[in-house]
Design an enzyme around this catalytic site. Structure first.
Site, PDB file in Angstrom:
ATOM      1  N   LYS A  50      -1.664  -6.486   8.184  1.00  0.00           N
ATOM      2  CA  LYS A  50      -1.072  -5.147   8.043  1.00  0.00           C
ATOM      3  C   LYS A  50      -0.415  -4.736   9.359  1.00  0.00           C
ATOM      4  CE  LYS A  50      -2.599  -0.628   6.188  1.00  0.00           C
ATOM      5  NZ  LYS A  50      -3.786   0.166   5.810  1.00  0.00           N
TER       6      LYS A  50
ATOM      7  N   SER B 186      -2.763   2.755   1.439  1.00  0.00           N
ATOM      8  CA  SER B 186      -1.607   2.436   2.246  1.00  0.00           C
ATOM      9  C   SER B 186      -1.322   0.941   2.368  1.00  0.00           C
ATOM     10  CB  SER B 186      -1.788   3.005   3.655  1.00  0.00           C
ATOM     11  OG  SER B 186      -2.880   2.376   4.306  1.00  0.00           O
TER      12      SER B 186
ATOM     13  N   SER C 240      -7.525   2.620   1.453  1.00  0.00           N
ATOM     14  CA  SER C 240      -6.306   1.818   1.606  1.00  0.00           C
ATOM     15  C   SER C 240      -6.454   0.318   1.458  1.00  0.00           C
ATOM     16  CB  SER C 240      -5.658   2.115   2.952  1.00  0.00           C
ATOM     17  OG  SER C 240      -5.005   3.344   2.870  1.00  0.00           O
TER      18      SER C 240
END
Ligand code: GLN
Length: 508
Positions: free
Chosen positions: A80, A155, A179
């Site tokens: 990420k 997210s 997330s």
């Protein structure tokens, strides 16, 4: 699709260690897959092909030299874009960090590299990890590989989508309010939020520091556990890191026996507002777990009804403080520095231009909640409610070993459906937020496709702090039973990216 990219991470590592396939070949196969599908999926913000191939060749050289390697050595992974990785831009999907290249590695990245994993690149996310759909990314959204018209969750939509689309067998996410788990649920993949303090936050761009937790994304339970073991454990560089040994998550994932496990179904996480297809698959999963010999009880956690409101005071308060460092002076974007503007003006212009709407919304809410006249009424009350939520968990864990619920109230929604209604977006995390507020461990596992839309549904399991192994124990048993019932893993039924396969007949 090449057969290499369909393999599990554990199988790829076995082949590489046995010299049956080189890490370079495996890495190249995934880079080819990314080249083939990522214009559609947009899971990656940056690809680091050259370095990835170098890392792969270094693993191959070790195999050739007869060195004993870790259980994931040579396996590619997506990270990420919230984790510092020297030499590669780290944007947090925000314009304000555009072009910023970190001068050091996060602990998670260091541990991946030390274990011989091959970093393919950085995955997309909502700006500063704020959102449930990746629509707030300044670099455009990621699309759900099950249906390109739909969100991949957020997210960490990029991390889950790259795994679901077979662009990488593994990815790293962070979970502040859901997330890792919510994207896992809506993409039919596995995602774990470790115990707070279980995986180092050093070098991870902070959203809400008392809630943020890095964790693994994978296509199956064992792969997630193997990755958890690589990244987990004490780190003196993170002052909130827990200094005690990680529970044996890998053994738990392999055990596949939950006879006598006491499972609590959380009364408050279901009912009104939950999609019928989600509730149906969840009810079937509960029955399945009962059939495997677990004891199912219903438990009530009355303060969970206030979890969303509590989170939306504590999180923005921490956001407003954490994001104050992006001022146009130290990192990334600087706007209006023409020699005549004052420092304060440059800061104002840079923040106005660099942050998107959602980041600004949260900075304003957080600043308000922390302001002198309102601190007790808002931030103070939220902290008290946080304690009551932690007590609900403590009471429930007095009666059962783990708690379960759907991971998210609905399946993947369409782009734009919730962007004009922040409350609707925030409700995506109704089930996942309590675990972050209490700092306990939790995970999401796929349990089938909803009858009404043929899209993946996830089951959330929550376990006490530092009992992460219980999440994997339940996940491993559930996965084995479902694969048995279906005859193959759920992701075998995902349509090939770009082929608009009708979803009818895709329910089970
Ligand atoms: N979707 C939640 C939010 O918008 C959770 C985000 C996260 O876990 N990083 O805050």
């Amino acid at each position: 699709m090449s057969s290499t990219i369909k393999q599990t991470a554990a199988e790829l590592a076995r082949r590489i260690a046995a010299g049956e396939q080189s890490s370079e070949e495996v890495t190249q196969a995934h880079l080819d897959r990314i080249a083939q599908v990522d214009t559609d999926v947009h899971a990656f913000l940056a690809i680091d092909a050259e370095r990835a191939l170098q890392q792969a060749r270094a693993v191959d050289a070790k195999v050739a030299a007869g060195e004993r390697l870790g259980p994931l050595a040579g396996v590619p992974i997506g990270v990420k874009d919230l984790f510092c990785y020297q030499g590669l831009p780290t944007t947090a999907a925000s314009r304000i960090l555009e072009g910023w290249i970190p001068p050091y590695n996060s602990t998670v990245v260091d541990r991946l590299l030390a274990a011989g994993l091959v970093i393919l690149g950085k995955t997309n996310l909502d700006e500063f990890a704020m959102g449930s759909s990746t629509e707030s990314s300044a670099y455009g959204p990621t699309r759900n590989p099950w249906d390109l018209e739909r969100i991949p969750g957020g997210s960490g939509g990029g991390s889950s989508a790259c795994v679901a689309a077979f662009e990488a067998p593994l990815a790293i996410g962070t979970d502040t309010g859901g997330s890792i788990r919510q994207p896992a649920a809506v993409t039919g993949t596995v995602g774990t939020k470790p115990t707070y303090g279980g995986v180092s936050r050093f070098g991870v761009i902070a959203m809400a520091s008392s809630l943020d937790q890095p964790g693994p994304c994978a296509r199956n339970v064992l792969d997630a556990a193997l990755l958890h073991e690589v990244i987990g454990g004490h780190d003196p560089a993170d002052s909130t890191s827990i200094d005690s040994p990680l529970p044996d998550v890998v053994a738990a994932a392999r055990k596949a026996d939950i006879k006598g496990l006491r499972i609590g179904v959380v009364h408050e996480l279901g009912g009104e507002g939950y999609a019928p297809g989600v509730e149906q698959r969840f009810a079937e999963a509960v029955e399945l777990l009962s059939g495997l010999g677990a004891d199912i009880v219903e438990v009530s956690c009355p303060h969970f009804d206030y979890a969303l409101a509590t989170y939306y005071l504590i999180m923005p308060a921490e956001v407003s403080s954490n994001l104050s460092r992006y001022d146009g002076m130290r990192y990334g974007l600087r706007v209006g520095d023409d020699g005549s503007a004052s420092t304060e003006q440059v800061m104002r212009f840079s923040r106005a231009a660099g942050f998107g709407d959602e980041a600004k919304r949260r900075i304003m809410i957080g600043t308000y909640a922390l302001s002198a006249g309102y601190y007790d009424a808002y931030y103070g009350s939220a902290q008290k409610m946080r304690t009551l939520i932690a007590r609900d968990f403590a009471n429930a864990f007095g009666k059962c070993d783990v708690l379960i619920s759907p991971t998210a109230p609905t399946t993947a929604f369409k782009f734009g459906e919730r962007t004009n209604d922040p409350m609707a977006m925030y409700k995506s995390d109704l089930c996942t937020i309590p675990a972050n507020l209490a700092g306990i461990s939790a995970a999401s596992f796929p349990i089938g496709l909803a009858a009404e839309d043929g899209l993946p549904v996830g089951l959330q399991v929550m376990a006490p702090a530092m009992a992460d192994d219980r999440c994997y124990l339940l996940g491993g048993a559930l996965e084995a039973a479902l694969n048995d019932r279906w005859g193959s893993p759920l992701l075998d039924r995902i349509p090939e990216v770009g082929q608009a396969a009708g979803r009818e007949g895709r329910t089970r």
